[in-house]
Scaffold this active site. Structure first.
Site, PDB file in Angstrom:
ATOM      1  N   HIS A  50      -6.926   2.004   1.828  1.00  0.00           N
ATOM      2  CA  HIS A  50      -6.385   2.676   3.014  1.00  0.00           C
ATOM      3  C   HIS A  50      -7.186   3.963   3.261  1.00  0.00           C
ATOM      4  O   HIS A  50      -7.362   4.757   2.341  1.00  0.00           O
ATOM      5  CB  HIS A  50      -4.903   3.011   2.802  1.00  0.00           C
ATOM      6  CG  HIS A  50      -4.201   3.355   4.067  1.00  0.00           C
ATOM      7  ND1 HIS A  50      -3.275   2.539   4.659  1.00  0.00           N
ATOM      8  CD2 HIS A  50      -4.349   4.424   4.897  1.00  0.00           C
ATOM      9  CE1 HIS A  50      -2.855   3.096   5.785  1.00  0.00           C
ATOM     10  NE2 HIS A  50      -3.494   4.250   5.938  1.00  0.00           N
ATOM     11  N   GLN A 103      -8.727  13.769   0.412  1.00  0.00           N
ATOM     12  CA  GLN A 103      -7.888  14.683  -0.350  1.00  0.00           C
ATOM     13  C   GLN A 103      -8.244  16.128  -0.033  1.00  0.00           C
ATOM     14  O   GLN A 103      -9.332  16.420   0.460  1.00  0.00           O
ATOM     15  CB  GLN A 103      -8.074  14.456  -1.847  1.00  0.00           C
ATOM     16  CG  GLN A 103      -7.664  13.078  -2.323  1.00  0.00           C
ATOM     17  CD  GLN A 103      -7.592  13.032  -3.854  1.00  0.00           C
ATOM     18  OE1 GLN A 103      -7.027  13.918  -4.500  1.00  0.00           O
ATOM     19  NE2 GLN A 103      -8.173  12.004  -4.430  1.00  0.00           N
ATOM     20  N   HIS A 123      -4.473   0.180   7.890  1.00  0.00           N
ATOM     21  CA  HIS A 123      -4.888   0.016   6.496  1.00  0.00           C
ATOM     22  C   HIS A 123      -6.364  -0.385   6.378  1.00  0.00           C
ATOM     23  O   HIS A 123      -7.015  -0.121   5.370  1.00  0.00           O
ATOM     24  CB  HIS A 123      -3.999  -1.058   5.855  1.00  0.00           C
ATOM     25  CG  HIS A 123      -4.257  -1.286   4.401  1.00  0.00           C
ATOM     26  ND1 HIS A 123      -3.797  -0.442   3.423  1.00  0.00           N
ATOM     27  CD2 HIS A 123      -4.945  -2.273   3.762  1.00  0.00           C
ATOM     28  CE1 HIS A 123      -4.172  -0.903   2.235  1.00  0.00           C
ATOM     29  NE2 HIS A 123      -4.881  -2.003   2.417  1.00  0.00           N
ATOM     30  N   ASN A 135     -13.266  10.347  -1.154  1.00  0.00           N
ATOM     31  CA  ASN A 135     -13.927   9.380  -2.039  1.00  0.00           C
ATOM     32  C   ASN A 135     -13.793   8.033  -1.373  1.00  0.00           C
ATOM     33  O   ASN A 135     -12.665   7.580  -1.161  1.00  0.00           O
ATOM     34  CB  ASN A 135     -13.213   9.282  -3.387  1.00  0.00           C
ATOM     35  CG  ASN A 135     -13.513  10.457  -4.260  1.00  0.00           C
ATOM     36  OD1 ASN A 135     -14.592  11.022  -4.206  1.00  0.00           O
ATOM     37  ND2 ASN A 135     -12.540  10.832  -5.063  1.00  0.00           N
ATOM     38  N   SER A 155      -8.936   4.904  -5.205  1.00  0.00           N
ATOM     39  CA  SER A 155      -7.885   4.058  -5.774  1.00  0.00           C
ATOM     40  C   SER A 155      -7.267   3.109  -4.750  1.00  0.00           C
ATOM     41  O   SER A 155      -6.483   2.252  -5.116  1.00  0.00           O
ATOM     42  CB  SER A 155      -6.801   4.957  -6.364  1.00  0.00           C
ATOM     43  OG  SER A 155      -6.315   5.844  -5.368  1.00  0.00           O
ATOM     44  N   CYS A 189       0.330   3.230   3.579  1.00  0.00           N
ATOM     45  CA  CYS A 189       0.667   2.682   4.896  1.00  0.00           C
ATOM     46  C   CYS A 189       1.977   3.311   5.415  1.00  0.00           C
ATOM     47  O   CYS A 189       2.841   3.693   4.629  1.00  0.00           O
ATOM     48  CB  CYS A 189       0.828   1.156   4.807  1.00  0.00           C
ATOM     49  SG  CYS A 189      -0.711   0.243   5.045  1.00  0.00           S
ATOM     50  N   HIS A 240      -8.366   7.400   3.532  1.00  0.00           N
ATOM     51  CA  HIS A 240      -7.713   8.662   3.176  1.00  0.00           C
ATOM     52  C   HIS A 240      -8.684   9.606   2.494  1.00  0.00           C
ATOM     53  O   HIS A 240      -9.723   9.193   1.980  1.00  0.00           O
ATOM     54  CB  HIS A 240      -6.523   8.405   2.238  1.00  0.00           C
ATOM     55  CG  HIS A 240      -6.938   7.912   0.877  1.00  0.00           C
ATOM     56  ND1 HIS A 240      -7.302   6.604   0.642  1.00  0.00           N
ATOM     57  CD2 HIS A 240      -7.062   8.547  -0.322  1.00  0.00           C
ATOM     58  CE1 HIS A 240      -7.621   6.451  -0.636  1.00  0.00           C
ATOM     59  NE2 HIS A 240      -7.492   7.621  -1.250  1.00  0.00           N
ATOM     60  N   CYS A 251       0.837  -1.202   0.000  1.00  0.00           N
ATOM     61  CA  CYS A 251       0.000   0.000   0.000  1.00  0.00           C
ATOM     62  C   CYS A 251       0.870   1.250   0.000  1.00  0.00           C
ATOM     63  O   CYS A 251       1.793   1.365   0.804  1.00  0.00           O
ATOM     64  CB  CYS A 251      -0.903  -0.015   1.238  1.00  0.00           C
ATOM     65  SG  CYS A 251      -1.723   1.564   1.529  1.00  0.00           S
TER      66      CYS A 251
HETATM   67  P1  H2U Z   1      -8.215   8.632  -4.448  1.00  0.00           P
HETATM   68  O1  H2U Z   1      -8.150   7.244  -3.912  1.00  0.00           O
HETATM   69  O2  H2U Z   1      -9.402   9.400  -3.937  1.00  0.00           O
HETATM   70  O3  H2U Z   1      -8.071   8.650  -5.932  1.00  0.00           O
HETATM   71  O4  H2U Z   1      -6.944   9.404  -3.859  1.00  0.00           O
HETATM   72  C1  H2U Z   1      -5.653   8.916  -3.932  1.00  0.00           C
HETATM   73  C2  H2U Z   1      -4.726  10.040  -4.334  1.00  0.00           C
HETATM   74  O5  H2U Z   1      -3.413   9.701  -3.931  1.00  0.00           O
HETATM   75  C3  H2U Z   1      -4.696  10.283  -5.833  1.00  0.00           C
HETATM   76  O6  H2U Z   1      -5.064  11.620  -6.079  1.00  0.00           O
HETATM   77  C4  H2U Z   1      -2.491  10.131  -4.890  1.00  0.00           C
HETATM   78  C5  H2U Z   1      -3.239  10.019  -6.213  1.00  0.00           C
HETATM   79  O7  H2U Z   1      -2.772  10.988  -7.125  1.00  0.00           O
HETATM   80  N1  H2U Z   1      -1.295   9.322  -4.799  1.00  0.00           N
HETATM   81  C6  H2U Z   1      -0.092   9.908  -4.452  1.00  0.00           C
HETATM   82  O8  H2U Z   1      -0.031  11.134  -4.288  1.00  0.00           O
HETATM   83  N2  H2U Z   1       1.034   9.143  -4.294  1.00  0.00           N
HETATM   84  C7  H2U Z   1       1.041   7.804  -4.509  1.00  0.00           C
HETATM   85  O9  H2U Z   1       2.053   7.171  -4.310  1.00  0.00           O
HETATM   86  C8  H2U Z   1      -0.149   7.118  -5.020  1.00  0.00           C
HETATM   87  C9  H2U Z   1      -1.416   7.925  -5.053  1.00  0.00           C
HETATM   88 ZN    ZN Z   2      -2.356   1.026   3.715  1.00  0.00          ZN
END
Ligand code: H2U
Ligand code: ZN
Length: 349
Positions: A168, A172, A117, A157, A165, A55, A170, A52
């Protein structure tokens, strides 16, 4: 206000925040469903996932490594949608104002809610959610104080169905030079109402909802959650602060505890509704950070979940919804009743 006259009848409802209309078709809930069903959403079984990128201690896709954080952690998005401090450039067609484009500076951050996680807001301790609220408030303040940042959008989201995506927990933060479309519409409505009545639109709306009671999901001393009168998504909710307060940073210590409490209770009711890790997009709407007072602004959050009738059948906003007007089948009052019936003890805890 008596809704009896609308019972079983198609009707439209007005959203005073966006000044749009929504079509309600309570006569239609029994229609058969042979369309797409979604995969069941389960929370992760792992407390730590070595693969992940969120994490503690792990390397991110961008190459940087997360610290061994113990509570929460915020970092600049490695794939940010906005670039900071761009020179202002506008291109226009010159006379007709039909083709206009302009640079938009901004900062995108990712907020890890927990080192665990496998947790979601619904499964976290109130004290840990309060820690995220402090972090959100601090981010709102520091990003908002930058000279070319005039709006700070904090959001989450949740779930693959919403395009999230990574399981974990999180959220934004996207901080922008201009106020984006949705908060801009609300801003215009709140400002006009304030000018006209010398009162806050959402304070007046709160009064009506607290008196009616039929759309309330849950409440505490400082906050309450309702399925708004004009809800678009089947189980959409609006979380309102009872005090007229313009932003998250102005919340006092007791109010932050109250916000943590209501966030946990509301997300728990969502998860329990279909016994699934309930997907949604949620976000806070608050005063623009352009340095003005904005007495008209009233801090609130929107939860916009896609699920309709089970953990695997979602509402699609297509056809009429995309081309004409959003539409819903069950009434907001019915959705509120279902969420009220959903318990506050999480089915997994
Ligand atoms: P979402 O799961 O809501 O898409 O948010 C994850 C965000 O995390 C996504 O905008 C960022 C992606 O650009 N990200 C990083 O900044 N670094 C990473 O190593 C993977 C994902
Ligand atoms: Zn994680």
């Amino acid at each position: 206000m008596e809704l009896e006259g609308l019972k079983g009848k198609s009707h439209r409802r007005y959203n005073p925040l966006t000044r749009d209309w929504i079509l309600v078709s309570p006569n239609r809930t029994e229609r058969p469903w042979q369309g797409q069903t979604e995969k069941l959403a389960h929370s992760s079984a792992l407390t730590y996932d070595p693969d992940c990128y969120l994490c503690p201690g792990n390397a991110r896709a961008g190459g940087l490594r997360n610290p061994a954080y113990a509570t929460n952690f915020v970092f600049d998005n490695d794939f940010a949608a906005l670039q900071p401090d761009l020179p202002n450039v506008t291109v226009e067609d010159g006379s007709k104002n039909l083709l206009i484009a302009t640079t938009e500076s901004g900062i995108c951050r990712v907020v890890c809610f927990s080192p665990r996680h496998d947790l979601t807001l619904a499964q976290m301790a109130n004290h840990d959610i309060a820690g995220i609220i402090d972090l959100w408030a601090e981010q709102y303040r520091s990003l908002g104080s930058l000279p070319n940042i005039n709006h700070v959008q904090i959001f989450e989201n949740r779930g693959a169905m919403m395009g999230c995506s990574n399981p974990h927990p999180h959220g934004q933060i996207w901080a922008t030079q201009t106020v984006p479309n949705e908060p801009r519409k609300e801003h215009e409505s709140l400002s006009d109402y304030w000018r006209e009545h010398r009162r806050c639109l959402l304070c007046d709306y709160s009064e009506l909802e607290l008196a009616a009671g039929e759309r309330i999901v849950c409440e505490n001393e400082f906050f309450f959650a309702i399925v708004p009168f004009w809800a678009t998504w089947p189980f959409e909710t609006l979380l309102l602060s009872k005090r007229h307060v313009a932003d998250i940073d102005t919340l006092g210590a007791a109010e932050r505890v109250g916000l943590a409490d209501i966030l946990k209770r509301l997300t728990t009711r969502y998860d329990n509704l279909f016994q699934t890790s309930f997907p949604y997009s949620m976000g806070f709407h608050q005063r623009p950070t352009d340095g003005n007072d904005h007495a008209e602004w009233h801090f609130h959050a929107h939860f916009l979940p896609p699920l309709l009738r089970s953990a695997t059948v979602r509402k699609f906003m297509v056809g009429f919804e995309l081309l004409a007007s959003p539409q819903r089948d069950m009434t907001p009052e019915f959705a509120a009743e279902k969420l009220r019936e959903s318990p506050e003890q999480h089915y997994l805890l």
